[in-house]
Design a protein around this motif. Structure first.
Motif, PDB file in Angstrom:
ATOM      1  N   UNK A 191      -1.859   8.280  -0.596  1.00  0.00           N
ATOM      2  CA  UNK A 191      -0.581   8.932  -0.302  1.00  0.00           C
ATOM      3  C   UNK A 191      -0.082   9.653  -1.556  1.00  0.00           C
ATOM      4  N   UNK A 192       0.420  10.881  -1.414  1.00  0.00           N
ATOM      5  CA  UNK A 192       1.002  11.578  -2.567  1.00  0.00           C
ATOM      6  C   UNK A 192       2.391  11.022  -2.878  1.00  0.00           C
ATOM      7  N   UNK A 193       2.716  10.867  -4.157  1.00  0.00           N
ATOM      8  CA  UNK A 193       4.028  10.328  -4.499  1.00  0.00           C
ATOM      9  C   UNK A 193       4.713  11.095  -5.623  1.00  0.00           C
ATOM     10  N   UNK A 243       0.829  -1.204   0.000  1.00  0.00           N
ATOM     11  CA  UNK A 243       0.000   0.000   0.000  1.00  0.00           C
ATOM     12  C   UNK A 243       0.867   1.259   0.000  1.00  0.00           C
ATOM     13  N   UNK A 244       0.428   2.250  -0.780  1.00  0.00           N
ATOM     14  CA  UNK A 244       1.107   3.524  -0.796  1.00  0.00           C
ATOM     15  C   UNK A 244       2.332   3.571  -1.684  1.00  0.00           C
ATOM     16  N   UNK A 245       2.505   2.582  -2.586  1.00  0.00           N
ATOM     17  CA  UNK A 245       3.651   2.591  -3.493  1.00  0.00           C
ATOM     18  C   UNK A 245       3.152   2.440  -4.923  1.00  0.00           C
ATOM     19  N   UNK A 246       3.638   3.291  -5.811  1.00  0.00           N
ATOM     20  CA  UNK A 246       3.233   3.241  -7.210  1.00  0.00           C
ATOM     21  C   UNK A 246       4.324   2.570  -8.021  1.00  0.00           C
ATOM     22  N   UNK A 247       3.948   1.615  -8.857  1.00  0.00           N
ATOM     23  CA  UNK A 247       4.873   0.956  -9.771  1.00  0.00           C
ATOM     24  C   UNK A 247       4.434   1.303 -11.181  1.00  0.00           C
TER      25      UNK A 247
END
Length: 254
Positions: free
Chosen positions: A141-143, A83-87
């Protein structure tokens, strides 16, 4: 995009339209470790597509990190990152325009500014550009934070055509620019490593000084005209970039 809409986006090749349909179904949880995606034959019959088109769609999904294939068993959705990680895997302009699985939030609306350097890079006659700022979110979450620079006439049309969204929504600004000013045909990309400055750290909910990726892209039309400059800073702890690299002539074109 639903299966019923597959034949309506004629500007995209058939394999990409099918890949988008399957990606939407994967995101909706339709498939899982005990429920594989439809077979090549099933998709050919359902959508009236050729075998090479279906295979290319699966190759796109594999390259995008959305599925994996097991010989004799089928094609399954790839387990999603924590959760909270963009791939992200960018192998096409369509992938850049979609940014699947994330949301954008315009945090600074379109404003006309004097910026001779950006204006020159956009090949404008005058020194004024349109500027806006977009923040991207994944799982709350902002990334990523993107500064976008456009020719003034394009920026004004985004406003007049009501294409600047409020709140968090799916999609990208470059997709709207391409739909309005002509299809985006290419992008020149430069990637550098930076330390996150304090103002960006606050917007990205991270700590100043942490390492980050700065990705600058210049999007162009088929005629080579610059349509947009996008400078994106990624919070490295919540972002991973993947790229599929092929030998010249080895990537299927069907």
């Amino acid at each position: 995009m639903s299966a019923s809409e597959l034949g309506e986006s004629s500007e995209l090749p058939g394999y990409r339209r099918l890949a988008m349909v399957l990606a939407d179904e994967i995101a909706a949880g339709r498939y899982g470790p005990d429920n594989p995606l439809p077979t090549d034959t099933d998709l050919m019959l359902t959508h009236g597509l050729g075998r090479q088109t279906v295979r290319r769609a699966f190759q796109e999904l594999v390259a995008d990190g959305l599925v994996y294939r097991v010989r004799g068993k089928g094609t399954f959705p790839t387990p999603q990152p924590r959760r909270g990680r963009a791939v992200r895997s960018t192998g096409s302009i369509e992938a850049l325009e979609q940014w699947t699985g994330t949301e954008m939030e315009v945090i600074s609306g379109v404003a006309l500014e004097r910026d001779p350097e950006c204006a020159a890079r956009l090949e404008l006659d005058g020194p004024v550009v349109a500027h806006l700022t977009v923040r991207r979110w994944v799982d709350g979450e902002p990334f990523a934070l993107t500064e976008i620079f456009l020719p003034p006439e394009i920026g004004n049309r985004l406003v007049s055509d009501d294409l600047i969204p409020g709140g968090r929504v799916t999609g990208t600004i470059v997709a709207s620019v391409g739909a309005m000013a002509g299809p985006v045909a290419s992008a020149d990309e430069t990637v550098t490593a930076i330390a996150i400055p304090e103002p960006l750290a606050e917007a990205l909910h991270t700590t100043p000084g942490r390492p980050a990726l700065r990705v600058e892209r210049v999007f162009r039309s088929f005629s080579g005209r610059p349509l947009e400059i996008a400078v994106t800073v990624h919070a490295s702890e919540r972002y991973e970039h993947r790229l599929s690299i092929h030998r010249v002539g080895s990537h299927p074109t069907a």
